[in-house]
Design a protein around this motif. Structure first.
Motif, short mmCIF file in Angstrom:
data_model
loop_
_atom_site.label_atom_id
_atom_site.label_comp_id
_atom_site.label_asym_id
_atom_site.label_seq_id
_atom_site.Cartn_x
_atom_site.Cartn_y
_atom_site.Cartn_z
N ARG A 46 0.84 -1.21 0.00
CA ARG A 46 0.00 0.00 0.00
C ARG A 46 0.86 1.25 0.00
NH1 ARG A 46 -3.19 -2.94 3.71
NH2 ARG A 46 -2.35 -1.77 5.47
N HIS A 47 1.98 1.21 0.70
CA HIS A 47 2.88 2.36 0.76
C HIS A 47 3.32 2.74 -0.65
CE1 HIS A 47 6.43 4.81 1.58
NE2 HIS A 47 5.97 4.98 2.80
N TRP A 48 3.67 1.76 -1.48
CA TRP A 48 4.04 2.04 -2.87
C TRP A 48 2.91 2.76 -3.59
CZ3 TRP A 48 8.41 1.82 -5.62
CH2 TRP A 48 9.48 1.09 -5.10
N ASP A 49 1.68 2.27 -3.41
CA ASP A 49 0.53 2.88 -4.08
C ASP A 49 0.29 4.31 -3.61
OD1 ASP A 49 0.14 0.48 -5.42
OD2 ASP A 49 -1.38 -0.24 -4.01
N GLU A 50 0.47 4.56 -2.33
CA GLU A 50 0.19 5.87 -1.76
C GLU A 50 1.29 6.90 -2.00
OE1 GLU A 50 -0.63 5.14 2.39
OE2 GLU A 50 -2.27 3.76 1.90
N HIS A 51 2.55 6.46 -2.05
CA HIS A 51 3.68 7.40 -2.08
C HIS A 51 4.53 7.33 -3.35
CE1 HIS A 51 2.97 8.52 2.10
NE2 HIS A 51 2.80 7.24 2.34
N GLY A 52 4.39 6.27 -4.12
CA GLY A 52 5.21 6.13 -5.33
C GLY A 52 6.62 5.64 -5.05
N PHE A 53 6.91 5.26 -3.83
CA PHE A 53 8.18 4.64 -3.44
C PHE A 53 7.90 3.74 -2.25
CE2 PHE A 53 8.08 8.79 -1.26
CZ PHE A 53 8.21 8.40 0.06
N GLY A 54 8.86 2.90 -1.91
CA GLY A 54 8.63 1.99 -0.79
C GLY A 54 9.80 1.08 -0.55
N LEU A 55 9.49 -0.03 0.10
CA LEU A 55 10.50 -1.02 0.45
C LEU A 55 10.58 -2.07 -0.65
CD1 LEU A 55 9.56 -1.49 4.21
CD2 LEU A 55 11.40 -0.09 3.26
N ALA A 73 10.51 4.68 3.25
CA ALA A 73 9.20 4.70 3.90
C ALA A 73 9.02 6.03 4.62
CB ALA A 73 9.09 3.54 4.90
N VAL A 74 7.79 6.34 4.92
CA VAL A 74 7.47 7.53 5.70
C VAL A 74 7.45 7.10 7.17
CG1 VAL A 74 5.72 9.27 6.17
CG2 VAL A 74 6.16 8.55 3.81
N PRO A 75 8.34 7.66 8.00
CA PRO A 75 8.47 7.20 9.39
C PRO A 75 7.47 7.85 10.35
CG PRO A 75 10.14 8.83 8.94
CD PRO A 75 9.38 8.62 7.65
N ALA A 76 6.19 7.60 10.11
CA ALA A 76 5.14 8.20 10.94
C ALA A 76 5.22 7.76 12.41
CB ALA A 76 3.76 7.86 10.36
N PHE A 77 5.93 6.66 12.68
CA PHE A 77 6.09 6.18 14.05
C PHE A 77 6.89 7.15 14.92
CE2 PHE A 77 9.74 4.57 11.74
CZ PHE A 77 10.79 4.77 12.61
N LEU A 78 7.55 8.14 14.28
CA LEU A 78 8.36 9.11 15.01
C LEU A 78 7.92 10.52 14.60
CD1 LEU A 78 10.62 9.09 17.13
CD2 LEU A 78 12.27 9.14 15.26
N PRO A 79 6.78 10.98 15.10
CA PRO A 79 6.18 12.24 14.64
C PRO A 79 7.09 13.46 14.72
CG PRO A 79 4.67 11.05 16.09
CD PRO A 79 5.97 10.32 16.12
N GLU A 80 8.02 13.48 15.66
CA GLU A 80 8.84 14.68 15.84
C GLU A 80 9.77 14.95 14.66
OE1 GLU A 80 12.65 14.15 18.50
OE2 GLU A 80 11.00 13.02 19.39
N ILE A 81 10.02 13.95 13.80
CA ILE A 81 10.90 14.20 12.65
C ILE A 81 10.13 14.40 11.35
CG2 ILE A 81 12.80 12.95 13.72
CD1 ILE A 81 12.26 10.68 11.66
N MET A 82 8.82 14.34 11.44
CA MET A 82 8.00 14.48 10.23
C MET A 82 7.92 15.94 9.80
SD MET A 82 7.21 11.49 9.37
CE MET A 82 5.94 11.75 8.16
N ALA A 114 18.32 10.39 -8.03
CA ALA A 114 18.12 10.50 -9.47
C ALA A 114 16.70 10.86 -9.88
CB ALA A 114 18.52 9.20 -10.15
N GLY A 115 15.72 10.37 -9.15
CA GLY A 115 14.40 10.54 -9.73
C GLY A 115 13.23 10.76 -8.82
N LEU A 116 13.43 10.87 -7.55
CA LEU A 116 12.27 11.00 -6.66
C LEU A 116 12.03 12.43 -6.19
CD1 LEU A 116 12.56 7.76 -4.50
CD2 LEU A 116 11.05 8.21 -6.45
N GLY A 117 12.95 13.32 -6.48
CA GLY A 117 12.76 14.70 -6.06
C GLY A 117 12.88 14.92 -4.56
N LEU A 118 13.50 13.98 -3.87
CA LEU A 118 13.70 14.13 -2.43
C LEU A 118 14.94 14.95 -2.17
CD1 LEU A 118 13.01 10.44 -1.35
CD2 LEU A 118 11.42 12.38 -1.26
#
Length: 163
Positions: A46-55, A73-82, A114-118
């Motif tokens: 699901r993460h791939w579908d929602e974000h366009g990248f994943g594990l 991945a998006v580390p939502a488990f650690l809100p202070e770094i989001m 190269a391609g994710l714009g991060l």
């Protein structure tokens, strides 16, 4: 080889998540049974579908064996770094000490550049997981902070790098 997850990966990944040594520093340190592992794989897809990248599944080219994963991945488990994007990895015990985590993670960093714009990546590890910290340093990451993971109470270190 890095590739997307397949249905037939469940048994191999369940064998990895059942290893106490592998899971010692993951979340609360408990191993996962097959149904819990199946849910993890569904979350990864699901993460791939929602974000366009994943594990990615990490497969040994010569044998076709599933060694574990690496990816973003998006580390939502650690809100202070989001907001943030985390690079992470998990390999079965039989694959430790071969440089696979570093090799696979370097490929993911190159893809992110190269391609994710991060612009930035973070990586989080439970204090005491020095093998994971060594991979972070080999990737060129620097220690940014030490904090506590809210849902487990475990001390974690956050490493970061600009892309």
């Amino acid at each position: 080889m890095l590739r997307r997850w397949r249905d037939q990966d469940l048994d191999g990944f369940a064998a990895i998540t059942a290893q106490p040594e592998v899971m010692r520093f993951i979340h609360d340190g408990r191993t996962l049974d097959r149904p819990a592992t199946a849910e993890r794989l569904a979350v990864y897809r699901r993460h791939w579908d929602e974000h366009g990248f994943g594990l990615y599944a990490v497969e040994i080219k010569e044998t076709g064996e599933l060694a574990g994963f690496t990816g973003l991945a998006v580390p939502a488990f650690l809100p202070e770094i989001m907001p943030a994007v985390e690079i992470g990895w998990r390999l079965g015990r039989a694959y430790w000490g071969r440089g696979l985590a570093t090799e696979a993670a370097r490929a993911v960093v190159a893809q992110a550049r190269a391609g994710l714009g991060l612009r930035r990546l973070v990586s989080v590890h439970v204090v005491g997981n020095e093998a994971s910290a060594r991979v972070m340093i080999k990737l060129g990451m620097s220690l940014e902070r030490e904090t506590v993971q809210p849902d487990t109470g475990r001390r974690v270190r956050v490493y970061a790098m600009d892309l």
